[in-house]
Scaffold this active site. Structure first.
Site, PDB file in Angstrom:
ATOM      1  CG  HIS A 267      -6.045  13.738 -10.380  1.00  0.00           C
ATOM      2  ND1 HIS A 267      -7.045  14.446 -10.966  1.00  0.00           N
ATOM      3  CD2 HIS A 267      -5.482  12.997 -11.386  1.00  0.00           C
ATOM      4  CE1 HIS A 267      -7.107  14.141 -12.259  1.00  0.00           C
ATOM      5  NE2 HIS A 267      -6.172  13.264 -12.536  1.00  0.00           N
ATOM      6  CG  HIS A 306      -9.501  23.072 -11.450  1.00  0.00           C
ATOM      7  ND1 HIS A 306      -8.857  23.177 -12.658  1.00  0.00           N
ATOM      8  CD2 HIS A 306      -9.962  21.803 -11.361  1.00  0.00           C
ATOM      9  CE1 HIS A 306      -8.938  22.012 -13.269  1.00  0.00           C
ATOM     10  NE2 HIS A 306      -9.595  21.160 -12.508  1.00  0.00           N
ATOM     11  CG  ASP A 362     -13.279  15.999  -6.941  1.00  0.00           C
ATOM     12  OD1 ASP A 362     -13.972  15.136  -7.486  1.00  0.00           O
ATOM     13  OD2 ASP A 362     -12.098  16.217  -7.249  1.00  0.00           O
TER      14      ASP A 362
HETATM   15  N1  CMC Z   1      -7.684  25.337   0.236  1.00  0.00           N
HETATM   16  C1  CMC Z   1      -6.952  26.356   0.737  1.00  0.00           C
HETATM   17  N2  CMC Z   1      -6.019  27.017   0.045  1.00  0.00           N
HETATM   18  C2  CMC Z   1      -5.824  26.642  -1.222  1.00  0.00           C
HETATM   19  C3  CMC Z   1      -6.549  25.613  -1.821  1.00  0.00           C
HETATM   20  C4  CMC Z   1      -7.518  24.942  -1.053  1.00  0.00           C
HETATM   21  N3  CMC Z   1      -8.243  23.952  -1.560  1.00  0.00           N
HETATM   22  N4  CMC Z   1      -6.143  25.446  -3.094  1.00  0.00           N
HETATM   23  C5  CMC Z   1      -5.187  26.352  -3.291  1.00  0.00           C
HETATM   24  N5  CMC Z   1      -4.991  27.075  -2.164  1.00  0.00           N
HETATM   25  C6  CMC Z   1      -4.077  28.189  -1.977  1.00  0.00           C
HETATM   26  C7  CMC Z   1      -2.643  27.712  -1.868  1.00  0.00           C
HETATM   27  O1  CMC Z   1      -2.296  27.435  -0.509  1.00  0.00           O
HETATM   28  C8  CMC Z   1      -1.901  28.892  -2.441  1.00  0.00           C
HETATM   29  O2  CMC Z   1      -1.871  29.905  -1.450  1.00  0.00           O
HETATM   30  P1  CMC Z   1      -0.538  30.783  -1.209  1.00  0.00           P
HETATM   31  O3  CMC Z   1      -0.399  31.569  -2.476  1.00  0.00           O
HETATM   32  O4  CMC Z   1      -0.828  31.586   0.003  1.00  0.00           O
HETATM   33  O5  CMC Z   1       0.574  29.788  -1.007  1.00  0.00           O
HETATM   34  C9  CMC Z   1      -2.804  29.393  -3.544  1.00  0.00           C
HETATM   35  O6  CMC Z   1      -4.128  28.989  -3.146  1.00  0.00           O
HETATM   36  C10 CMC Z   1      -2.497  28.816  -4.920  1.00  0.00           C
HETATM   37  O7  CMC Z   1      -2.606  27.401  -4.831  1.00  0.00           O
HETATM   38  P2  CMC Z   1      -1.712  26.354  -5.610  1.00  0.00           P
HETATM   39  O8  CMC Z   1      -1.472  25.175  -4.713  1.00  0.00           O
HETATM   40  O9  CMC Z   1      -0.512  27.050  -6.184  1.00  0.00           O
HETATM   41  O10 CMC Z   1      -2.671  25.976  -6.801  1.00  0.00           O
HETATM   42  P3  CMC Z   1      -2.473  24.737  -7.773  1.00  0.00           P
HETATM   43  O11 CMC Z   1      -2.990  25.171  -9.083  1.00  0.00           O
HETATM   44  O12 CMC Z   1      -1.093  24.209  -7.719  1.00  0.00           O
HETATM   45  O13 CMC Z   1      -3.415  23.627  -7.101  1.00  0.00           O
HETATM   46  C11 CMC Z   1      -5.196  22.208  -6.643  1.00  0.00           C
HETATM   47  C12 CMC Z   1      -4.616  23.232  -7.616  1.00  0.00           C
HETATM   48  C13 CMC Z   1      -6.498  21.643  -7.201  1.00  0.00           C
HETATM   49  C14 CMC Z   1      -4.199  21.012  -6.463  1.00  0.00           C
HETATM   50  C15 CMC Z   1      -5.429  22.896  -5.267  1.00  0.00           C
HETATM   51  O14 CMC Z   1      -6.331  23.965  -5.419  1.00  0.00           O
HETATM   52  C16 CMC Z   1      -5.898  21.918  -4.211  1.00  0.00           C
HETATM   53  O15 CMC Z   1      -5.076  21.249  -3.574  1.00  0.00           O
HETATM   54  N6  CMC Z   1      -7.266  21.817  -4.007  1.00  0.00           N
HETATM   55  C17 CMC Z   1      -7.797  20.862  -3.059  1.00  0.00           C
HETATM   56  C18 CMC Z   1      -7.806  19.482  -3.673  1.00  0.00           C
HETATM   57  C19 CMC Z   1      -8.912  19.337  -4.703  1.00  0.00           C
HETATM   58  O16 CMC Z   1     -10.048  19.714  -4.482  1.00  0.00           O
HETATM   59  N7  CMC Z   1      -8.565  18.706  -5.836  1.00  0.00           N
HETATM   60  C20 CMC Z   1      -9.507  18.416  -6.908  1.00  0.00           C
HETATM   61  C21 CMC Z   1      -9.221  19.179  -8.139  1.00  0.00           C
HETATM   62  S1  CMC Z   1     -10.567  19.093  -9.317  1.00  0.00           S
HETATM   63  C22 CMC Z   1     -10.622  17.449  -9.812  1.00  0.00           C
HETATM   64  C23 CMC Z   1      -9.432  17.029 -10.580  1.00  0.00           C
HETATM   65  O17 CMC Z   1      -9.120  17.682 -11.598  1.00  0.00           O
HETATM   66  O18 CMC Z   1      -8.848  16.033 -10.188  1.00  0.00           O
END
Ligand code: CMC
Length: 436
Positions: A267, A306, A362
């Site tokens: 986050h 996201h 970010d």
């Molecule tokens: N790098 C590589 N792969 C990713 C990433 C990433 N940053 N984000 C998602 N994926 C992949 C994930 O591994 C999954 O792949 P698979 O289907 O093969 O297992 C697929 O994309 C779907 O991801 P998810 O984890 O189900 O997506 P989510 O909606 O649960 O997660 C998130 C959203 C923001 C937590 C995630 O994208 C992430 O961890 N990003 C990196 C951390 C980040 O930048 N966070 C800041 C968010 S914006 C500011 C805020 O709101 O706080």
């Protein structure tokens, strides 16, 4: 067309009609669906709230597929270019932009609550020299509630208003004190002649000069970053604010819980993780190798992806432009080239396209913060300051919403059935089992 959903329970053959309102069905309407009288009724299973609306809100609108973000109906692009953070905070909290008189009164109020009790300084002094400033901030905000016990009176609108003013006004002071403590520098008192962002820069960076004068480009850049981070509807920390606040604890304590949620690397900690990641990649030449690791699920591309935005994050587009203005003054951040190359290649790769992964807020904000002179452990703190206005707006909406109650999700229990207590001397075999 009838606004209802007909559900047939194939276990019993019975059909149910459930009303649809605002594109939703009420999860409690599912409770009537039972196999027999003993059955507590059907529940919706939704870990991480992937498809559950927890509230009705009129504050922030996001269309993730089209990259739209609006506060109280106003597009974020217009607010970022034409408004300022305190005006946006007023808008979020009150639903309308202030008139000139309201704006003056609001700025005056905030400006006159920036000082903190001397004992809070002693409290911050107690932290170890290398304590993370976000840990200091969340503790200091929790401690604030002990200074204002009347904050518990949520039924008095004037008391509630005062806590909101206090929090928005004191957050930069506490954040700056946390920073100064971490670098062993004396605290700088607020300068009420400066703007909200300008005074924050003063409390962070003033050394021996009689009056600190912020660079106007950097002051404005920080203010824009504050606008972009002010609210984001039901994100993890806002959900924490609402959930903890639903117990009717005072808003100062609930804000401390929200800061804790924001602290996490998925986050508010993500911008810190982005800069660390860029540093580890080290050079543009290493980008392809790093992306290989990401595609093999050995690394995460921090600052990408996201839960809601699936085409682009409108905040990221504004920040990218802002970065150019800041770097004109501060000089180019060498990590920018690595970030640009990562973005360029990632946006062409099927792994990212198919998963709809784009730069989020970010991805570039950390680079700007670094150029402004902040160490990376201050990045989440810089997120917490403006998000306080969003948390409080959402909290304020929640406490007067007659439909809200103490937040208490259900669970699907899949643990042991009933079993008899085993005295310790008879448990040897069980322990062995637990270790295998
Ligand atoms: N790098 C590589 N792969 C990713 C990433 C990433 N940053 N984000 C998602 N994926 C992949 C994930 O591994 C999954 O792949 P698979 O289907 O093969 O297992 C697929 O994309 C779907 O991801 P998810 O984890 O189900 O997506 P989510 O909606 O649960 O997660 C998130 C959203 C923001 C937590 C995630 O994208 C992430 O961890 N990003 C990196 C951390 C980040 O930048 N966070 C800041 C968010 S914006 C500011 C805020 O709101 O706080």
């Amino acid at each position: 067309m009838t606004d209802s959903l007909t559900i047939t329970d194939n276990r019993t053959g019975r059909a149910y009609e459930v009303p649809i309102t605002q594109g939703t069905i009420r999860a409690t309407d599912l409770r009537q669906i039972k196999t027999d009288e003993e059955d507590p009724g059907l529940m919706a299973y939704d870990p991480a709230f992937m498809n559950t609306a927890s509230c009705i809100s009129r504050i922030t609108y996001i269309d993730g597929d089209r990259g739209i973000l609006r506060y109280r109906g106003y597009p974020i692009e217009q607010l970022a270019t034409r408004s300022n953070f305190l005006e946006v905070a007023y808008l979020l909290l009150n639903g309308e932009l202030p008139t000139r008189a309201q704006q003056e009164a609001w700025v005056n109020e905030i400006t006159h609550h920036t000082f903190v009790h001397e004992n809070l300084k002693k409290f911050i002094d107690g932290f170890h020299y290398d304590a993370h400033p976000m840990g200091i901030l969340l503790s200091a905000v929790g401690a604030l509630s002990t200074f204002y016990p009347s904050a518990r009176n949520l039924n008095d609108p004037e008391v509630v208003h005062l806590q909101i003013v206090r929090l928005i006004a004191k957050m930069p002071t506490l954040a700056a004190f946390a920073y100064r403590h971490s670098i062993g520098m004396p605290y700088v008192h607020p300068d009420n002649g400066l703007s909200y962002a300008g005074n924050f820069l003063n409390m962070l960076f003033r050394v021996s000069e009689a009056k600190y004068t912020p660079n106007p480009v950097l002051e404005r850049a920080l203010d824009v970053l504050f606008i972009l981070h002010a609210d984001h509807e039901q994100n993890c920390s806002t959900n924490a604010m609402r959930s903890v606040g639903s117990s009717r604890v005072d808003p100062l304590s609930a804000t401390s819980a929200a800061i804790a949620a924001l602290y996490g690397p998925l986050h508010g900690g993500a911008n810190e993780a982005v800069v660390r990641m860029l540093g580890q990649i080290g050079s543009v030449a290493n980008v392809p190798d790093f992306l290989k690791k990401v595609k093999n699920h050995e690394a995460k591309l921090m600052g990408f992806g996201h839960r809601i935005y699936k085409s682009f994050d409108p905040r990221a587009s504004i920040i990218k432009k802002l970065a150019d203005e800041v770097f004109e003054v501060t000089g180019r951040n060498p990590l920018l080239d690595i970030a640009l190359e990562l973005e360029r290649i990632a946006l062409e790769e099927d792994y990212f396209i198919s998963r709809k992964l784009y730069p989020n807020v970010d991805f570039y904000s950390g680079l700007i913060y670094q150029a402004l002179g902040f160490p990376s452990n201050m990045f989440p703190v810089l997120f917490a300051i403006p998000r306080t206005s969003g948390w409080l707006s959402q909290w304020k909406e929640m406490v007067v919403d007659p439909e809200q109650k103490i937040a208490r999700p259900r669970q699907v229990y899949l643990g042991e059935g009933i079993r008899d207590y085993v005295p310790v001397e008879a448990r040897g075999q069980q322990k062995e089992l637990a270790r295998t």
